[in-house]
Design an enzyme around this catalytic site. Structure first.
Site, short mmCIF file in Angstrom:
data_model
loop_
_atom_site.label_atom_id
_atom_site.label_comp_id
_atom_site.label_asym_id
_atom_site.label_seq_id
_atom_site.Cartn_x
_atom_site.Cartn_y
_atom_site.Cartn_z
N LYS A 17 -53.61 7.19 -10.11
CA LYS A 17 -54.68 7.57 -11.07
C LYS A 17 -54.18 7.37 -12.51
CE LYS A 17 -56.61 10.56 -7.59
NZ LYS A 17 -57.42 11.72 -7.24
N GLU A 74 -64.02 9.21 -8.20
CA GLU A 74 -63.88 9.49 -9.64
C GLU A 74 -64.54 8.39 -10.47
OE1 GLU A 74 -59.64 10.17 -9.60
OE2 GLU A 74 -59.99 12.01 -8.46
N HIS A 109 -63.83 4.45 -5.83
CA HIS A 109 -63.26 5.80 -5.74
C HIS A 109 -64.28 6.79 -6.30
CE1 HIS A 109 -60.75 9.28 -6.54
NE2 HIS A 109 -59.89 8.78 -5.67
N GLU A 156 -62.81 9.74 1.74
CA GLU A 156 -62.28 10.80 0.87
C GLU A 156 -63.38 11.80 0.54
OE1 GLU A 156 -58.58 9.36 -1.48
OE2 GLU A 156 -60.35 8.78 -2.57
P1 PGA Z 1 -55.28 13.74 -3.84
O1 PGA Z 1 -56.14 12.46 -4.27
O2 PGA Z 1 -54.31 13.29 -2.79
O3 PGA Z 1 -54.61 14.19 -5.11
O4 PGA Z 1 -56.24 14.74 -3.30
C1 PGA Z 1 -56.54 11.50 -3.34
C2 PGA Z 1 -57.36 10.42 -4.00
O5 PGA Z 1 -58.22 10.74 -4.84
O6 PGA Z 1 -57.18 9.22 -3.72
#
Ligand code: PGA
Length: 249
Positions: free
Chosen positions: A10, A98, A96, A166
């Site tokens: 990220k 996000e 993703h 996810e």
């Molecule tokens: P995390 O993130 O392992 O910090 O929960 C996973 C991701 O968003 O790919």
């Protein structure tokens, strides 16, 4: 099938941290041998060159976190799949949650990004997942069906695509679905893939969302879980390495 453990860094690491993390992983590979899974790191785009210089020629593959749909042109701040391939990437994460939430990316955009990646020989890691409201509303499988139908381009194959499930509510929260809940969604995705490719049984399905060294073994042992997409725990070499060594193979 051999698992893929992908680290999504990220928007973390400055150059010194990125290089130290990459070096630590390369050292672990050299000193400890094959962990039984394929390793991939996805640093911030500006770190790709520095990390790639360290990972090149090692078992640690290089990926990016996003790409634009176009090959080049007037897209200030964006990065094309061609640029990623040129920087040594073999993979790119698309869609993703996000990016879907913070950049308004919808299924059609994700599909076009994946197609752009395939056009440049990259493997796309196409992300899907429900929000907590959708989970609580009993809509999880319908949401996943919709995202898979809308986000996968033509000619998806096991070589050019990986799917990551996810749950949005599990990302960075320390909360994970139950083993049964993960298994249910992964089985569902596997069956949906038969509509997209003859290769459906060979496509890797990653689980992502609060994977850590303590829960990785149990999650990676689920039948249709073929690896993990790891955020927070991928920023510590030892934790990421432990997760890589947790796959059932
Ligand atoms: P995390 O993130 O392992 O910090 O929960 C996973 C991701 O968003 O790919």
């Amino acid at each position: 099938m051999r698992a893929l453990i992908a680290g999504n860094w990220k928007m973390n690491t400055l150059r010194r941290d990125a290089e130290a993390l990459a070096l630590a992983l390369v050292d672990l590979c050299r000193n400890e041998g094959d962990p039984g899974a394929d390793l991939l790191v996805c640093p911030p785009a500006i770190m790709l060159q520095a990390v790639g210089a360290i990972t090149q020629g090692t078992p640690v593959a290089l990926g990016a976190q996003d790409c634009h749909t176009a090959e080049s042109g007037a897209h200030t701040g964006d990065i094309s799949a061609a640029m990623l391939a040129d920087s040594g990437c073999s993979h790119v994460i698309v869609g993703h949650s996000e990016r879907r939430a913070n950049h308004g990316e919808n299924n059609a955009m994700v599909k076009n990004k994946a197609a752009a990646a395939h056009g440049k020989g990259l493997t796309s890691i196409i992300c899907v997942g429900e929000t907590l409201d959708q989970r609580d509303g009993g809509e999880t499988l319908a949401v996943i069906t919709d995202q898979i139908a809308g986000s996968l381009p033509q000619q998806v194959t096991a070589a050019n695509s990986v799917i990551a499930y996810e749950p949005v509510w599990a990302i960075g929260t320390g909360r994970t679905p139950t083993i049964q809940q993960i298994a249910e969604v992964h089985d569902h995705i596997r069956s949906l893939l038969t509509k997209h490719t003859a290769d459906s049984a060979a496509i890797r399905l990653l689980y992502g969302g609060s994977v850590n060294p303590g829960n990785a073994e149990e999650i990676l042992a689920i039948e249709n879980v073929n690896g993990g997409l790891v955020g927070g725990a991928s920023l510590k070499a030892e934790d990421f390495w432990a997760i890589c060594g947790s796959s059932a193979q």
